[in-house]
Design an enzyme around this catalytic site. Structure first.
Site, PDB file in Angstrom:
ATOM      1  N   ASP A 119     -13.339  -4.978   5.462  1.00  0.00           N
ATOM      2  CA  ASP A 119     -13.526  -3.765   4.658  1.00  0.00           C
ATOM      3  C   ASP A 119     -14.698  -3.938   3.703  1.00  0.00           C
ATOM      4  OD1 ASP A 119     -11.636  -2.149   5.706  1.00  0.00           O
ATOM      5  OD2 ASP A 119     -10.218  -2.250   4.042  1.00  0.00           O
ATOM      6  N   ARG A 125       0.837  -1.201   0.000  1.00  0.00           N
ATOM      7  CA  ARG A 125       0.000   0.000   0.000  1.00  0.00           C
ATOM      8  C   ARG A 125       0.877   1.259   0.000  1.00  0.00           C
ATOM      9  NH1 ARG A 125      -4.673   2.572   3.926  1.00  0.00           N
ATOM     10  NH2 ARG A 125      -6.258   2.722   2.349  1.00  0.00           N
ATOM     11  N   ASP A 164      -5.350   0.796  12.941  1.00  0.00           N
ATOM     12  CA  ASP A 164      -5.295   0.052  11.686  1.00  0.00           C
ATOM     13  C   ASP A 164      -3.908  -0.537  11.424  1.00  0.00           C
ATOM     14  OD1 ASP A 164      -6.371  -0.896   9.324  1.00  0.00           O
ATOM     15  OD2 ASP A 164      -7.267   1.025   8.771  1.00  0.00           O
TER      16      ASP A 164
HETATM   17  C1  GLA Z   1      -8.198   0.326   6.006  1.00  0.00           C
HETATM   18  C2  GLA Z   1      -9.418   0.189   6.891  1.00  0.00           C
HETATM   19  C3  GLA Z   1     -10.512   1.086   6.354  1.00  0.00           C
HETATM   20  C4  GLA Z   1     -10.031   2.503   6.351  1.00  0.00           C
HETATM   21  C5  GLA Z   1      -8.773   2.602   5.525  1.00  0.00           C
HETATM   22  C6  GLA Z   1      -8.170   3.981   5.621  1.00  0.00           C
HETATM   23  O1  GLA Z   1      -8.419  -0.200   4.745  1.00  0.00           O
HETATM   24  O2  GLA Z   1      -9.823  -1.136   6.969  1.00  0.00           O
HETATM   25  O3  GLA Z   1     -11.660   0.951   7.158  1.00  0.00           O
HETATM   26  O4  GLA Z   1      -9.798   2.932   7.664  1.00  0.00           O
HETATM   27  O5  GLA Z   1      -7.787   1.681   5.930  1.00  0.00           O
HETATM   28  O6  GLA Z   1      -7.028   4.096   4.886  1.00  0.00           O
END
Ligand code: GLA
Length: 728
Positions: free
Chosen positions: A544, A439, A474
């Site tokens: 997600d 990422r 996260d």
């Molecule tokens: C991850 C989380 C999402 C969001 C994004 C932000 O993918 O799971 O819910 O917070 O990061 O970058």
């Protein structure tokens, strides 16, 4: 007494409310596994271990060819002295020998559960613990096996410690638990997935082979969950033996099921041995994380009920252990990185108007973070987007009557960040190797204390404002370049586990320092949904993927191990951002309400009808929140097997019942099916909240409720019942 030793038979019996676990000290020095299963009050030894001279199974004693570790059911098997099945540990000494020969020396029954230093672990009062000491005198290795007995929820936890007694030792493999079954009539259930496809159920027949479920990613992962269950071949939700194992750890793990030449099964779980080891200097101790074991004699429903109870009573802790979780609005899918103060305040106001309680500011609030390629590590507000700062925004949102929460990804560093420019050595890395991107970012070297301190301090600076009620923690990539500039060459293979120890130190420090904050862990969804992080952060973002159909499966599989109380689930916009599907708003709600309800869409773009619908959803959720978050959970229809999904919740006192049903695709010539509820009070009447009709608990469970045959894809509904007058 949870733990009893019979000196005459040399057997040790562990007892929970409904289960027994028995081991035997054979020939004074070998620890054999005798039984695990339904409770046996009086055990005299009917299922004796049988001995026979078997070809190619080596013998420890020249005079006894019937005794071989290759065929003995064991508690903690090793490699080198005759057992060719997968070993539970492997240690090499300074002469590079991997020959291990641990023998039982003594055991103690402790009246409580000792703490594990630096690692998450379960806890409880008066938890008797069996400590078995084993020695390999030649290489100077002491291993202590710990068995803690959680009588109330039919759980036994296991772990091991390793001590180097005289010289340096290298631990190459150090699993936490191994169990031998003298039967093979099981199927294996494990959970697999991917990003946006967290946790699918795999059930397979076992033949003579080794089945491995593991992660080498530096995270427990959504790819394979740290969970295994053996289930009788004819077992199902409510029938059959189930033996489950779960790991209290958030990093790479290894678990396996081996069917041996004589059709016995060995089931194991622990730290990932591949590409990792641990150097133990003389006198040092290494502690493995804990594995949770549970047995159910009536299928998966009971297994889950025991695991849910265990999570609630013995994993979750602190202020939020038993507190209802707030309904929330999260701005991620509403705005992504593109927001202004004004936009956020508008969103918050709309959220307040529909009754939502917490506003969560997701990614993009810190310095120059306009895409996922920059700024991780610089936890300082982006004044271009938020000119008045986070505190001001939190105040404004509090003034509206909402709590305020914020997103961090604390374990990461962007190449394009002030932190990286100042401290490139903070990134995990291997000398002379280019970084591998995930990422667009790198992973911080949490094996280095200085980096851990940086994380603690920089996050504390934001939390010290006292304005933060909730943190979303996260972790959005897996670990590569596994190496630490901070560690000596010979300790490099310890990096993965040291990373986890660093992470646990950070999370422990922060949750202790800010006990009132509700922490939700996340790893691009449920990539680190595990018992390790749940010891610090009492809820997890399950995926997600917010599509209702996908979520019905993800949440169904997640419920094998975790109660709704810890499972974050949101209503999002359609077409859905992950799969493009359009589902009705009420279906999105019905599925999301099976966990901790949130909304993750731009409420300002909805029409008045939709806003009114959401308002009544939130109102209803608040009414049934305790029932969902603290009630018992029953899976009724498996969406992995059928075109439908159904679950029901029952409050602890059986006063309230909520059943949720979804039919995925409409079918021609569809049958009129019925839905049988579970867990109600047989002797009571229940009133349908919507229609006022009265039914008996017995009929709702045994005759069931008729489901309408609606010509519509993604049709769903719920039934809410409350106990009526006593029957007679
Ligand atoms: C991850 C989380 C999402 C969001 C994004 C932000 O993918 O799971 O819910 O917070 O990061 O970058």
């Amino acid at each position: 007494m949870a733990i009893v030793f019979n000196e005459i038979t040399q057997k040790i019996k562990l007892s929970t409310k409904n289960t027994s676990y028995i081991m035997e000290i054979v020939k004074d020095e070998f620890l054999a596994h005798v039984y695990w299963g339904k409770k046996i009050d009086d055990y005299y030894g009917s299922n004796k271990i049988m001995y026979r001279d078997r070809g190619f199974s080596p013998n420890i004693f020249e005079e006894d060819r019937t005794f071989s570790l290759d065929t003995l059911p064991q508690e903690y098997p090793q490699y080198g002295n005759g057992d060719y099945r997968p070993c539970a540990f492997q240690v090499s000494n300074d002469e590079n020998s991997t020959y291990n020969d641990l023998r039982y020396v003594r055991h103690e029954i402790l009246s409580e559960k000792p703490k594990i230093l630096g690692l998450p672990s379960s806890y409880g009062e008066n938890i008797q613990t069996l400590k078995i000491t084993m020695l390999d005198k030649i290489i100077g290795l002491e291993v202590n096996l710990y068995y803690s007995v959680f009588e109330d929820c039919d759980v036994i936890t296991r772990r091991a410690t390793f001590k180097a007694l005289k010289n340096e030792l290298t631990l190459n493999k150090m699993l936490s638990a191994s169990i031998d079954f003298r039967r093979d009539d099981f199927d294996l259930i494990s959970l697999y997935g991917a990003h946006n496809n967290d946790r699918n159920i795999d059930r397979r027949e076992l033949t003579s082979a080794t089945y491995v479920v593991e992660s080498t990613r530096g995270a427990s992962s959504m790819h394979q969950s740290p969970f295994l269950a053996l289930i009788s071949k004819d077992g199902n939700e409510n029938y059959g033996d189930v033996y489950a194992m779960q790991f209290v750890y958030s990093g790479s793990f290894h678990s396996s099921v081996h069917v041996d030449q004589y059709r016995n099964i060995r089931m194991q779980m622990g730290l990932q041995p591949f590409d990792s080891n641990w150097i133990l200097n003389a006198g040092e101790i290494f502690e493995t994380p804990e594995v949770v074991l549970t047995y159910s004699d009536t299928g998966l429903e009971k297994m889950s009920s025991q695991l849910h109870q265990f999570v609630r009573q013995h994993i979750l802790r602190g202020e939020w252990k038993d507190k209802p979780r707030p309904t929330l609005i999260n701005n991620w899918e509403a705005t992504y990185f593109d927001f202004t103060e004004e936009k956020l305040l508008d969103l918050a106001q709309e959220a307040k108007d529909v009754g939502i309680e917490l506003f969560v500011l997701d990614d993009g609030w810190f310095k120059n973070r306009n895409s996922d390629g920059t700024s991780l590590g610089d936890w300082i507000v982006d004044t271009k987007k938020l000119p008045h700062g986070v505190e001001w925004l939190a105040d404004k949102i509090n003034e509206m009557g909402l709590k305020f929460g914020i997103w961090f990804e604390p374990e990461m560093i962007s190449e394009d960040s002030d932190l990286y420019r100042a401290h490139p050595e903070y990134a995990m890395q291997v000398k002379n190797r280019e970084h591998i991107y995930g990422r667009g970012q790198f992973v911080l070297d949490l094996a280095n204390n200085e980096v851990c301190d940086y994380v603690i301090n920089s996050i504390s600076e934001v939390l010290d404002t006292g304005k933060i009620d909730y943190v979303k923690w996260d972790m959005n990539r897996h670990i590569t370049n596994i190496g630490s500039l901070h560690l000596n060459i010979k300790n490099q293979r310890e990096t993965m586990h040291r990373y986890m120890l660093g992470l646990y130190k950070i999370t422990d420090t922060l949750v202790t320092k800010y006990p009132k904050i509700l922490f939700e862990s996340c790893s691009s969804g449920g990539g680190r949904f595990d018992l390790g992080l749940l010891c610090y952060m009492p809820q997890t973002w399950a995926s997600d993927n917010t599509d209702a159909v996908c979520r019905s499966k993800i949440q169904y599989a997640t419920s094998y191990m975790y109660p709704s109380l810890v499972t974050g689930s949101h209503v999002s916009v359609c077409p859905n951002h992950q799969v493009g599907r359009v589902t009705p708003l009420n279906t999105r709600f019905n599925i999301a309400m099976c966990g901790n309800l949130g909304y993750e869409l731009d409420l300002t773009l909805l029409n008045e009808g939709e806003k009114a619908e959401i308002k009544s959803q939130v109102e209803f959720y608040k009414e049934v929140r305790d029932l969902i978050q603290f009630g018992d959970y029953f899976r009724l229809i498996n969406p992995f097997e059928r075109n439908e999904y159904a679950v029901n919740f029952v409050s602890e006192n059986q006063e309230e019942v909520l059943a949720i049903y979804m039919k995925v695709l409409s079918e021609p010539a569809a049958p009129f099916h019925i839905l049988k509820l579970r867990g109600l009070d047989e002797n009571s009447l229940y009133k349908d909240y919507e229609t006022g009709e009265i039914y008996s608990g017995q009929e709702l469970m045994y005759a069931g409720i008729s489901i309408a045959n609606v010509k519509q894809d993604f049709y769903s509904r719920y039934w809410y019942f409350k106990k009526h007058l006593p029957k007679r």
